[in-house]
Design a protein around this motif. Sequence first.
Motif, PDB file in Angstrom:
ATOM      1  N   ASP A  57       9.011  72.874  20.950  1.00  0.00           N
ATOM      2  CA  ASP A  57       8.556  72.340  19.666  1.00  0.00           C
ATOM      3  C   ASP A  57       7.054  72.543  19.493  1.00  0.00           C
ATOM      4  OD1 ASP A  57      11.108  71.580  19.062  1.00  0.00           O
ATOM      5  OD2 ASP A  57      10.863  69.487  19.696  1.00  0.00           O
ATOM      6  N   GLY A  58       6.298  72.331  20.563  1.00  0.00           N
ATOM      7  CA  GLY A  58       4.861  72.561  20.491  1.00  0.00           C
ATOM      8  C   GLY A  58       4.539  74.015  20.234  1.00  0.00           C
ATOM      9  N   LEU A  59       5.325  74.921  20.833  1.00  0.00           N
ATOM     10  CA  LEU A  59       5.115  76.348  20.603  1.00  0.00           C
ATOM     11  C   LEU A  59       5.426  76.708  19.151  1.00  0.00           C
ATOM     12  CD1 LEU A  59       4.347  78.963  22.082  1.00  0.00           C
ATOM     13  CD2 LEU A  59       6.770  79.298  22.580  1.00  0.00           C
ATOM     14  N   ARG A  60       6.495  76.130  18.618  1.00  0.00           N
ATOM     15  CA  ARG A  60       6.826  76.389  17.207  1.00  0.00           C
ATOM     16  C   ARG A  60       5.717  75.878  16.288  1.00  0.00           C
ATOM     17  NH1 ARG A  60      11.815  73.134  15.528  1.00  0.00           N
ATOM     18  NH2 ARG A  60      10.278  71.517  16.020  1.00  0.00           N
ATOM     19  N   ASP A  61       5.217  74.672  16.574  1.00  0.00           N
ATOM     20  CA  ASP A  61       4.159  74.116  15.734  1.00  0.00           C
ATOM     21  C   ASP A  61       2.895  74.982  15.790  1.00  0.00           C
ATOM     22  OD1 ASP A  61       5.917  72.094  15.174  1.00  0.00           O
ATOM     23  OD2 ASP A  61       5.035  70.663  16.606  1.00  0.00           O
ATOM     24  N   PHE A  62       2.608  75.524  16.971  1.00  0.00           N
ATOM     25  CA  PHE A  62       1.419  76.360  17.125  1.00  0.00           C
ATOM     26  C   PHE A  62       1.477  77.562  16.186  1.00  0.00           C
ATOM     27  CE2 PHE A  62      -0.577  80.058  19.087  1.00  0.00           C
ATOM     28  CZ  PHE A  62      -1.869  79.598  19.312  1.00  0.00           C
ATOM     29  N   TRP A  63       2.629  78.254  16.199  1.00  0.00           N
ATOM     30  CA  TRP A  63       2.741  79.451  15.384  1.00  0.00           C
ATOM     31  C   TRP A  63       3.002  79.123  13.919  1.00  0.00           C
ATOM     32  CZ3 TRP A  63       0.631  83.586  16.890  1.00  0.00           C
ATOM     33  CH2 TRP A  63       0.576  83.934  18.238  1.00  0.00           C
ATOM     34  N   ALA A  64       3.642  77.988  13.654  1.00  0.00           N
ATOM     35  CA  ALA A  64       3.852  77.594  12.262  1.00  0.00           C
ATOM     36  C   ALA A  64       2.514  77.362  11.571  1.00  0.00           C
ATOM     37  CB  ALA A  64       4.715  76.340  12.189  1.00  0.00           C
ATOM     38  N   ALA A  65       1.553  76.807  12.319  1.00  0.00           N
ATOM     39  CA  ALA A  65       0.221  76.597  11.745  1.00  0.00           C
ATOM     40  C   ALA A  65      -0.480  77.912  11.458  1.00  0.00           C
ATOM     41  CB  ALA A  65      -0.619  75.749  12.702  1.00  0.00           C
ATOM     42  N   ARG A  66       0.028  79.001  12.000  1.00  0.00           N
ATOM     43  CA  ARG A  66      -0.564  80.317  11.776  1.00  0.00           C
ATOM     44  C   ARG A  66       0.300  81.169  10.859  1.00  0.00           C
ATOM     45  NH1 ARG A  66      -2.168  77.770  15.833  1.00  0.00           N
ATOM     46  NH2 ARG A  66      -4.188  78.121  16.848  1.00  0.00           N
ATOM     47  N   GLY A  67       1.204  80.522  10.145  1.00  0.00           N
ATOM     48  CA  GLY A  67       1.945  81.214   9.110  1.00  0.00           C
ATOM     49  C   GLY A  67       3.302  81.743   9.494  1.00  0.00           C
ATOM     50  N   MET A  68       3.786  81.525  10.710  1.00  0.00           N
ATOM     51  CA  MET A  68       5.092  82.033  11.112  1.00  0.00           C
ATOM     52  C   MET A  68       6.196  81.057  10.715  1.00  0.00           C
ATOM     53  SD  MET A  68       4.660  83.816  14.857  1.00  0.00           S
ATOM     54  CE  MET A  68       6.374  84.335  14.817  1.00  0.00           C
ATOM     55  N   SER A  69       7.357  81.599  10.385  1.00  0.00           N
ATOM     56  CA  SER A  69       8.544  80.796  10.086  1.00  0.00           C
ATOM     57  C   SER A  69       9.493  80.902  11.269  1.00  0.00           C
ATOM     58  CB  SER A  69       9.214  81.316   8.806  1.00  0.00           C
ATOM     59  OG  SER A  69      10.432  80.624   8.585  1.00  0.00           O
ATOM     60  N   ILE A  70       9.601  79.825  12.021  1.00  0.00           N
ATOM     61  CA  ILE A  70      10.373  79.846  13.271  1.00  0.00           C
ATOM     62  C   ILE A  70      11.443  78.766  13.219  1.00  0.00           C
ATOM     63  CG2 ILE A  70      10.284  79.628  15.774  1.00  0.00           C
ATOM     64  CD1 ILE A  70       7.371  80.452  15.660  1.00  0.00           C
ATOM     65  N   GLU A  71      12.671  79.150  13.567  1.00  0.00           N
ATOM     66  CA  GLU A  71      13.790  78.213  13.681  1.00  0.00           C
ATOM     67  C   GLU A  71      14.254  78.206  15.136  1.00  0.00           C
ATOM     68  OE1 GLU A  71      18.329  77.469  11.979  1.00  0.00           O
ATOM     69  OE2 GLU A  71      17.074  79.074  11.162  1.00  0.00           O
ATOM     70  N   ILE A  72      14.380  77.015  15.712  1.00  0.00           N
ATOM     71  CA  ILE A  72      14.760  76.878  17.126  1.00  0.00           C
ATOM     72  C   ILE A  72      16.041  76.060  17.217  1.00  0.00           C
ATOM     73  CG2 ILE A  72      14.113  75.949  19.377  1.00  0.00           C
ATOM     74  CD1 ILE A  72      11.232  76.470  18.705  1.00  0.00           C
ATOM     75  N   GLU A  73      17.005  76.550  17.983  1.00  0.00           N
ATOM     76  CA  GLU A  73      18.245  75.810  18.256  1.00  0.00           C
ATOM     77  C   GLU A  73      18.459  75.767  19.763  1.00  0.00           C
ATOM     78  OE1 GLU A  73      23.039  75.764  17.245  1.00  0.00           O
ATOM     79  OE2 GLU A  73      21.713  77.207  16.238  1.00  0.00           O
ATOM     80  N   VAL A  74      18.620  74.561  20.291  1.00  0.00           N
ATOM     81  CA  VAL A  74      18.793  74.354  21.733  1.00  0.00           C
ATOM     82  C   VAL A  74      20.144  73.706  21.975  1.00  0.00           C
ATOM     83  CG1 VAL A  74      17.903  73.201  23.786  1.00  0.00           C
ATOM     84  CG2 VAL A  74      16.304  74.134  22.106  1.00  0.00           C
ATOM     85  N   ARG A  75      20.916  74.297  22.875  1.00  0.00           N
ATOM     86  CA  ARG A  75      22.217  73.738  23.265  1.00  0.00           C
ATOM     87  C   ARG A  75      22.220  73.539  24.772  1.00  0.00           C
ATOM     88  NH1 ARG A  75      23.194  77.690  19.581  1.00  0.00           N
ATOM     89  NH2 ARG A  75      23.597  79.229  21.227  1.00  0.00           N
ATOM     90  N   GLY A  76      22.550  72.344  25.196  1.00  0.00           N
ATOM     91  CA  GLY A  76      22.522  72.011  26.619  1.00  0.00           C
ATOM     92  C   GLY A  76      21.273  71.215  26.966  1.00  0.00           C
ATOM     93  N   SER A  77      21.234  70.734  28.201  1.00  0.00           N
ATOM     94  CA  SER A  77      20.124  69.900  28.661  1.00  0.00           C
ATOM     95  C   SER A  77      19.037  70.764  29.273  1.00  0.00           C
ATOM     96  CB  SER A  77      20.609  68.880  29.686  1.00  0.00           C
ATOM     97  OG  SER A  77      19.521  68.157  30.226  1.00  0.00           O
ATOM     98  N   MET A  78      17.815  70.647  28.734  1.00  0.00           N
ATOM     99  CA  MET A  78      16.682  71.361  29.288  1.00  0.00           C
ATOM    100  C   MET A  78      16.083  70.629  30.488  1.00  0.00           C
ATOM    101  SD  MET A  78      16.506  74.047  27.362  1.00  0.00           S
ATOM    102  CE  MET A  78      18.311  73.915  27.340  1.00  0.00           C
ATOM    103  N   ALA A  79      16.315  69.309  30.565  1.00  0.00           N
ATOM    104  CA  ALA A  79      15.715  68.521  31.645  1.00  0.00           C
ATOM    105  C   ALA A  79      16.329  68.844  33.000  1.00  0.00           C
ATOM    106  CB  ALA A  79      15.866  67.026  31.344  1.00  0.00           C
ATOM    107  N   ASP A  80      17.573  69.360  33.005  1.00  0.00           N
ATOM    108  CA  ASP A  80      18.253  69.625  34.284  1.00  0.00           C
ATOM    109  C   ASP A  80      17.994  71.022  34.817  1.00  0.00           C
ATOM    110  OD1 ASP A  80      19.355  67.099  34.117  1.00  0.00           O
ATOM    111  OD2 ASP A  80      21.147  67.793  33.050  1.00  0.00           O
ATOM    112  N   LEU A  81      17.243  71.836  34.091  1.00  0.00           N
ATOM    113  CA  LEU A  81      16.993  73.207  34.552  1.00  0.00           C
ATOM    114  C   LEU A  81      15.983  73.222  35.696  1.00  0.00           C
ATOM    115  CD1 LEU A  81      16.671  75.093  31.147  1.00  0.00           C
ATOM    116  CD2 LEU A  81      18.568  75.236  32.765  1.00  0.00           C
ATOM    117  N   PRO A  82      16.155  74.115  36.675  1.00  0.00           N
ATOM    118  CA  PRO A  82      15.122  74.279  37.713  1.00  0.00           C
ATOM    119  C   PRO A  82      13.791  74.662  37.083  1.00  0.00           C
ATOM    120  CG  PRO A  82      17.154  75.406  38.337  1.00  0.00           C
ATOM    121  CD  PRO A  82      17.326  74.967  36.916  1.00  0.00           C
ATOM    122  N   ALA A  83      12.715  74.180  37.669  1.00  0.00           N
ATOM    123  CA  ALA A  83      11.391  74.367  37.084  1.00  0.00           C
ATOM    124  C   ALA A  83      11.031  75.835  36.924  1.00  0.00           C
ATOM    125  CB  ALA A  83      10.345  73.653  37.941  1.00  0.00           C
ATOM    126  N   MET A  84      11.339  76.658  37.935  1.00  0.00           N
ATOM    127  CA  MET A  84      10.955  78.068  37.862  1.00  0.00           C
ATOM    128  C   MET A  84      11.690  78.764  36.726  1.00  0.00           C
ATOM    129  SD  MET A  84      11.169  81.063  40.772  1.00  0.00           S
ATOM    130  CE  MET A  84       9.772  80.411  41.699  1.00  0.00           C
TER     131      MET A  84
END
Length: 419
Positions: free
Chosen positions: A291-318
């Motif tokens: 979301d922070g990455l989308r906001d960064f580029w949205a402030a610079r004029g990009m139109s970005i749509e993000i869809e996330v399915r599944g849990s991101m918290a359970d992914l290995p850090a690497m």
Amino acid sequence: MPTNDDLTRVLTRPRSLAVFVAIVFLVTTVQALTNPLAGLLEGEFPWDGPVPLAAVVALVVLGCAAQSAFLFLSARAPVVAVIGTAACYVALVVGLSIPRWLTALPLVVAVTVFLLAVSRRPLVAVGWSVTVVAAVSLSLFGWALSTGVPLGIVGSFVLEAVLAFGTPIAGAAALGIWWARRMRVLRRTRDELAAAAERHAAEIERVTTLERARIAQELHDVAGQHLAGLLSLADAAVDIDVLDTAQATELIAEMRAEGRFASASLYAALRDLRIQNGSRVGPTLDLRSLDGLRDFWAARGMSIEIEVRGSMADLPAMVSTTAYRVVQEALTNASKHAPGAATRVDVEASPATLHVAVRNAPALVPRTAPDAGGLGWGLTGMAERVDLIHGTLTAGPRDDGGWSVTLRAPVGAFDAVSL
């Protein structure tokens, strides 16, 4: 947990060894003199031996001192220590005829047997243990026969003496053999851990080198491509008719967009460089920061749509961090090559696999300034990152003229990996 080397160091340090020997001497002497001293205090201790009681007490003290002194040889000559302590025990029993006073002395022999078993092969320890027990048993049997007592009493005494002497010896040998085996396993485990640590350090160094190379490539890309683009736009602005305000406005807008992108790219690269140099920075970004990455580029004029399915918290850090960097690089490329185009990011996480796709439509406004001839280092850097997590990365044009970047990476194999 102490090891054989730790025991050796203790037994070879004069002060530590002297303390150890002194303790053994005091314990065995006090135990040996308990019976006569208690009897003398009670006034009921008849003594009819050929040697005066005071002399016997003195000889017991000297014998305990001599037996304890053999412990000084336990590290350098353990076999001599075993033979010497056993000989002192037999000499006191046979010479002074006081077997019941000396029940603690076999334990000193057991200590030397333990140290022998720790430092020698099991067969050597077992062989010397059997030899010492047999020699002491025969010595006591011969002495008992020489006293003229009935054979049954001799047999009972020898059996009791052999059990009292042989049991701690056998236990010490078994304990020493077990200890030595456990210490060998521990040393092997330590060696394996040390080797694993070296491999881990080498891998960290390799990854760090790759990361520094990627940062250098990004800086080179920014300096060589975006600044070159700015110069090209500036040259074009110089050559236009001063009255053509529409073209001048368009060139200024492109210069501003190119400058903003170059600034953002430099910031990202320098931030990574600070991390490489150990500076304190914010937490490592991963897929939970989209979301922070989308906001960064949205402030610079990009139109970005993000869809996330599944849990991101359970992914290995690497895996999560690498996927975030892929999305970051893909959005950067989209903003550079397809300004104004709609971009979509799809992330799907399952217990076994992570799938990430970044797709952008064709550029709304064709670029008028030519590219500066980039070397494709951004894509190369992404591929190297993905290879570290055993994933696959594909990138290429779409049928509609847009661009697509797709990442697939295993998840289960990196459950124990953390950054």
